[in-house]
Design a protein around this motif. Structure first.
Motif, PDB file in Angstrom:
ATOM      1  N   VAL A 110       5.323   6.864   1.117  1.00  0.00           N
ATOM      2  CA  VAL A 110       6.102   5.522   1.252  1.00  0.00           C
ATOM      3  C   VAL A 110       5.351   4.506   1.023  1.00  0.00           C
ATOM      4  O   VAL A 110       3.981   4.601   0.876  1.00  0.00           O
ATOM      5  N   VAL A 111       5.832   3.482   0.711  1.00  0.00           N
ATOM      6  CA  VAL A 111       5.149   2.277   0.337  1.00  0.00           C
ATOM      7  C   VAL A 111       5.358   1.348   1.316  1.00  0.00           C
ATOM      8  O   VAL A 111       6.534   0.848   1.830  1.00  0.00           O
ATOM      9  N   ALA A 112       4.192   0.646   1.790  1.00  0.00           N
ATOM     10  CA  ALA A 112       4.238  -0.122   3.229  1.00  0.00           C
ATOM     11  C   ALA A 112       4.104  -1.603   2.411  1.00  0.00           C
ATOM     12  O   ALA A 112       3.294  -1.781   1.475  1.00  0.00           O
ATOM     13  N   TYR A 113       4.583  -2.551   3.029  1.00  0.00           N
ATOM     14  CA  TYR A 113       4.653  -3.940   2.474  1.00  0.00           C
ATOM     15  C   TYR A 113       5.031  -4.951   3.683  1.00  0.00           C
ATOM     16  O   TYR A 113       5.746  -4.324   4.468  1.00  0.00           O
ATOM     17  N   ARG A 130       7.879 -13.053   9.737  1.00  0.00           N
ATOM     18  CA  ARG A 130       7.001 -11.913   8.722  1.00  0.00           C
ATOM     19  C   ARG A 130       7.320 -10.492   9.504  1.00  0.00           C
ATOM     20  O   ARG A 130       7.319 -10.613  10.867  1.00  0.00           O
ATOM     21  N   VAL A 131       7.762  -9.644   8.693  1.00  0.00           N
ATOM     22  CA  VAL A 131       7.999  -8.549   9.073  1.00  0.00           C
ATOM     23  C   VAL A 131       7.330  -7.300   8.303  1.00  0.00           C
ATOM     24  O   VAL A 131       7.069  -7.550   6.972  1.00  0.00           O
ATOM     25  N   SER A 132       7.133  -6.236   8.705  1.00  0.00           N
ATOM     26  CA  SER A 132       6.354  -5.176   8.260  1.00  0.00           C
ATOM     27  C   SER A 132       7.232  -4.025   7.868  1.00  0.00           C
ATOM     28  O   SER A 132       7.720  -3.476   8.792  1.00  0.00           O
ATOM     29  N   LEU A 133       7.575  -3.505   6.629  1.00  0.00           N
ATOM     30  CA  LEU A 133       8.338  -2.585   6.491  1.00  0.00           C
ATOM     31  C   LEU A 133       7.860  -1.394   5.375  1.00  0.00           C
ATOM     32  O   LEU A 133       6.770  -1.769   4.925  1.00  0.00           O
ATOM     33  N   THR A 134       8.368  -0.152   5.621  1.00  0.00           N
ATOM     34  CA  THR A 134       8.116   0.855   4.651  1.00  0.00           C
ATOM     35  C   THR A 134       9.232   1.200   3.655  1.00  0.00           C
ATOM     36  O   THR A 134      10.563   1.055   4.316  1.00  0.00           O
ATOM     37  N   SER A 166       0.976  -1.203   0.144  1.00  0.00           N
ATOM     38  CA  SER A 166       0.134  -0.174   0.052  1.00  0.00           C
ATOM     39  C   SER A 166       0.886   1.106  -0.133  1.00  0.00           C
ATOM     40  O   SER A 166       2.073   1.175   0.267  1.00  0.00           O
ATOM     41  N   VAL A 167       0.212   2.429  -0.343  1.00  0.00           N
ATOM     42  CA  VAL A 167       0.993   3.727  -0.299  1.00  0.00           C
ATOM     43  C   VAL A 167       0.448   4.430   0.692  1.00  0.00           C
ATOM     44  O   VAL A 167      -0.891   4.646   0.898  1.00  0.00           O
TER      45      VAL A 167
END
Length: 369
Positions: A227-230, A272-276, A218-219
């Motif tokens: 930023v792009v979150a993923y 599992r990790v959440s980054l931007t 997502s943006v």
């Protein structure tokens, strides 16, 4: 070397383990100087360990927030210093290594040793599990991870005299049913509420699989702050160091994205990790399709996409308000012109009178009639 600083623990609070860096997290800096070898024994009831005493040393002053001791892999002979432990072998074997504890302070140190499982936090940092009572490990003390495979025998608590370096052996007993691949762990040394951790890269022999997926793209934000979150998921059995590339296509053609670059994260198996990802090239006005591509050595590229619509609402609102104002002024001017024209034409029901039929004009003389 990097320093691991852990705040002092309050009474009754369970010790928490600080984050590990990708290579080595140690305790505070220790003074060094010329050394001579001697053998020091640990105190009664604390186990045994081989120690080398420094007879003469000029110690550098340790910071007030540092424990005054370090923990690191013991060097093997004349080989270079190791930043972490690396052990490998088939399931069912017992592996051995040694931990070096150096006390550079002027007082005796009592250090407690244990193994711990390593994992990724939600934002990708490396951390280790806190110490748990034996009852929490599972039925009959079954292992939860590679941290429980590490044993220091009777030397779980070691007393280190001032200006002394103690070398403590430990074993890693790999259970027979252990699956192949990487099993991240760490050796944790604790003294007076402070902890120092050393990574243990443990690989069980057998087939390895490098597999990676990217999800939930997502943006967030707009313009230079976009930023792009993923989310990255390691679906294999080996640790991965991924690279990321961003491609964007808008209504008017390709939009500047991000070229491939290595991410500052080591993704452990099953984590599992959440980054931007910063996206300074995001457009101001456009409808964009994003494609995120993540690669890692040995793994097939993973892609995921998202759509983002960029509308400068602030500028649009100001432009709309300006157009409305201009329209109101134009309408008011039109109405004013029409009103003036209507006054100039006179009453619409009056008819012109012929010149011969006009009433005579009376001269005002002041005489009576």
């Amino acid at each position: 070397m990097p320093v691991l600083r852990t705040p002092a623990l309050t009474p009754g609070r369970r010790p928490l383990t600080a984050l590990l860096t990708a290579a080595l997290l140690l305790g505070a800096a220790v003074g060094a100087g010329s050394t001579t070898a001697a053998t020091a024994a640990t105190g009664t009831g604390t186990g045994t360990a081989t120690a080398t005493a420094t007879a003469t040393a000029t110690a550098t002053a340790a910071h007030a927030d540092e424990p005054g001791w370090t923990a690191e892999p013991a060097a093997g002979g004349a080989g270079p210093a190791r930043p972490y432990f690396y052990l490998s072998g088939p399931a069912g074997t017992v592996l051995e290594d040694r931990l070096a504890l150096t006390n550079g302070s002027d007082r005796e140190r009592t250090v407690t040793l244990r193994g711990a499982d390593a994992y990724n936090t939600a934002d990708g940092a490396l951390a280790v599990r806190p110490a748990e009572p034996p009852a929490a490990e599972g039925p009959s003390g079954t292992a939860r991870g590679a941290g429980s495979w590490i044993s220091f025998g009777t030397a779980t608590t070691v007393r280190i005299p001032p200006r002394t370096r103690a070398v403590v052996p430990f074993t890693v007993t790999v259970p027979p049913a252990s699956p192949p691949g990487d099993h991240p762990a760490a050796v944790i040394a604790t003294e007076d509420g402070r902890e120092a951790g050393v990574r243990v890269h443990l690989r069980v022999a057998g087939p390895t699989l490098a597999a990676l997926t990217v999800e939930d793209v997502s943006v967030r934000g707009k313009g230079a702050r976009a930023v792009v979150a993923y989310t990255l998921v390691n679906r294999g059995n080996v640790a991965l160091v991924p690279e990321l590339a961003l491609r964007a296509e808008g209504l008017f053609g390709e939009v500047p994205g991000r070229t491939a670059r290595a991410l500052p994260v080591e993704l452990l198996p099953g984590q599992r990790v959440s980054l931007t990802e910063p996206w300074p090239g995001a457009p101001v006005l456009d409808d964009v399709d994003l494609t995120l591509t993540v690669t890692a050595p040995g793994a097939a590229p993973a892609t995921a996409g998202a759509s983002a619509r960029f509308v400068p609402w602030g500028i649009a609102a100001r432009t709309g308000a300006g157009l409305l104002g201009l329209g109101a002024v134009a309408l008011a001017a039109l109405l004013l012109v029409r009103k003036r024209r209507a006054r100039g034409r006179g009453p619409a029901h009056e008819e012109p009178v012929p010149a011969g039929k006009r009433a005579p004009e009376h001269e005002l003389t002041g005489a009576s009639r």
